[in-house]
Scaffold this active site. Structure first.
Site, short mmCIF file in Angstrom:
data_model
loop_
_atom_site.label_atom_id
_atom_site.label_comp_id
_atom_site.label_asym_id
_atom_site.label_seq_id
_atom_site.Cartn_x
_atom_site.Cartn_y
_atom_site.Cartn_z
CG HIS A 51 -1.87 -0.43 -1.09
ND1 HIS A 51 -0.54 -0.25 -1.45
CD2 HIS A 51 -2.36 0.81 -0.86
CE1 HIS A 51 -0.25 1.03 -1.42
NE2 HIS A 51 -1.33 1.71 -1.07
CG ASP A 106 -0.69 4.64 -7.07
OD1 ASP A 106 -1.41 5.54 -6.60
OD2 ASP A 106 -0.47 3.57 -6.48
N GLY A 107 0.23 7.73 -7.30
CA GLY A 107 1.05 8.74 -6.65
C GLY A 107 1.39 8.32 -5.24
#
Length: 352
Positions: free
Chosen positions: A121, A8-9
Site C-alpha cells: 500500500h 499478494d493475498g
C-alpha cells in the site's frame, strides 16, 4: 531473462473470504480465492500459483515481489530449519499452513528465483495491481459472484484456479498442522537484503523479549472475546466501557491461550504497530510476527495501574507485568480502528 512479478493475498475478516493474485502486466496475471481463508494463506497461494504458472520456463529467473515477511522468510530462511526439526518450529509445535508449504517446497526445487520485500500500500505499481486483484477475488467470494481469474502466463498449460481445498487442508486443524516437503533438487534460492531483514533491521531471535513474548497472526477474535469477557455485563444490561474492553484484550494477549495460538491474536495489532521493548529494541509488527513464529516465550501476570481515555478513540493502559524474568512497567496505546480496538504502540521498562 528475468520474470518480475508481484504476489499478494487478501482476507476479509482474516479468516474470511480470501483471495490471491500474482501480476506481471495487464496481459499476464492470475487470481483466485476461497470462501474462507486467511491472509497468509492467500499470500502463500499467490506465490505457489506463480511458480506453477512459470514451471514451463524453468531456466528463467523468477523475481518475486512480496509484501509479506512471513512468506519470504518461510521460503528463504525457515524452511531448512523446519525440515531438520521434523517440520516443527523452534518451540516444538507444528508449522502452520501445511499443504501450501508442502506444495511450495516441491515447486521451488531446482528453480532460479529471488524474493524481494516491497512495502504494501505504498504506491508500488506491481504490488498495487496484485493487491487490487487479490482483494477483488476475496470480495467476489464474499458476495457470492464469479471471481475474475485473469489470462494467466503465456504458454503455460491450462489449469483450473486452485479450489478452497488447498487452503482448507492447511487450515483444517489450526495449530495442529505439520509441514512436509520434498528436499530433492538443487537449491538455488536467494534473497535480497530486503527479503532477509525486518523493516527495522535484523531478523529477531526467538524469545528475544517482545511484548509479552507472544502475539499475532490472523483470525478475528473480537466478537468471540467480547462475548466471553463481558458476559456478566451483558447479562446486567450494562455495556462494557472502552477501558474495560482494552484491559480484557491486553490480558488476553498476555495469557496462555494467546501464547499458544499465534493466529488468535494477530488481528489485535494495528498495521502500524510498534514496540520499544524492555531491552531497548524497536519492534515492528512484522518483526514481532517472525519472532513469535519461532518461539512464543512465557506467560505473564498483569497488575493494572491505570486506564486513561485519550479522546474518544484511544485508551492508554499502564500496568506492571510479572514474569519469570522479573517485573516490567508497561504502557499500551489502544486505538479504535473502525469498530474494533487495536494495539498501536507498546513500551516496556524493567523495574528497578
Amino acid at each position: 531473462m528475468t520474470i518480475t512479478a508481484a504476489a499478494d493475498g487478501s482476507a476479509l475478516g482474516n479468516p474470511g473470504p480470501a483471495g490471491w493474485a500474482w501480476y506481471v502486466n495487464d496481459d499476464c496475471w492470475r487470481a483466485g480465492g476461497w470462501p474462507h481463508g486467511t491472509n497468509n494463506q492467500g499470500e502463500l497461494m499467490a506465490v505457489l500459483d506463480l511458480f506453477r504458472a512459470t514451471a514451463h520456463v524453468p531456466d528463467e529467473h523468477l523475481r518475486v515481489l512480496c509484501d509479506s515477511q512471513y512468506v519470504i522468510n518461510s521460503i528463504t530462511k525457515w524452511m531448512p530449519g523446519w525440515k531438520r526439526k521434523g517440520w516443527r518450529k523452534g518451540d516444538g509445535k507444528p508449522v502452520l499452513n501445511l499443504e501450501l508449504l508442502k506444495e511450495l517446497d516441491r515447486e521451488i526445487a531446482g528453480r532460479k528465483y529471488t524474493f524481494e520485500w516491497v512495502k504494501g500500500h505504498a504506491g508500488h505499481d506491481l504490488n498495487e495491481a496484485a493487491d487490487e486483484r487479490a482483494r477483488a477475488a476475496a470480495t467476489a467470494y464474499q458476495q457470492g459472484v464469479a471471481a475474475r481469474s485473469g489470462p494467466g502466463f503465456a504458454g503455460a498449460p491450462v489449469a483450473a484456479v486452485p479450489s478452497q481445498a488447498e487452503a482448507s487442508r492447511a487450515d483444517a486443524t489450526p495449530r495442529a498442522d505439520a509441514m512436509t516437503g520434498n528436499a530433492a533438487g538443487k537449491d538455488t534460492r536467494t534473497a535480497t537484503p530486503a527479503a532477509t531483514a525486518t523493516r527495522n533491521g535484523a531478523v529477531p531471535a526467538a524469545g528475544a523479549g517482545p511484548f509479552g513474548q507472544t502475539l499475532f497472526g490472523e483470525p478475528d477474535l473480537f466478537s468471540e472475546l467480547e462475548a466471553e469477557a463481558f458476559v456478566g455485563t451483558e447479562a446486567s444490561g450494562k455495556e462494557p466501557s472502552p477501558e474495560e474492553i482494552v484491559e480484557a484484550l491486553e490480558r488476553e494477549l498476555a495469557g496462555p491461550d494467546a501464547r499458544g495460538d499465534i493466529g488468535r491474536t494477530g488481528v489485535l495489532l494495528h498495521p502500524d504497530f510498534m514496540e520499544i521493548g524492555s531491552s531497548g529494541r524497536v519492534w515492528t509488527r512484522d518483526a514481532m510476527m517472525m519472532a513469535l513464529e519461532e518461539g512464543p516465550g512465557h506467560p505473564a501476570e498483569l497488575e493494572i495501574l491505570g486506564a486513561d481515555r485519550i479522546g474518544t478513540s484511544a485508551v492508554l493502559l499502564t500496568y506492571r507485568s510479572y514474569a519469570r524474568q522479573g517485573t516490567v512497567l508497561r504502557s499500551s496505546l489502544w486505538v479504535l480502528d473502525g469498530t474494533k480496538w487495536r494495539l498501536r504502540f507498546h513500551q516496556g521498562t524493567p523495574e528497578a
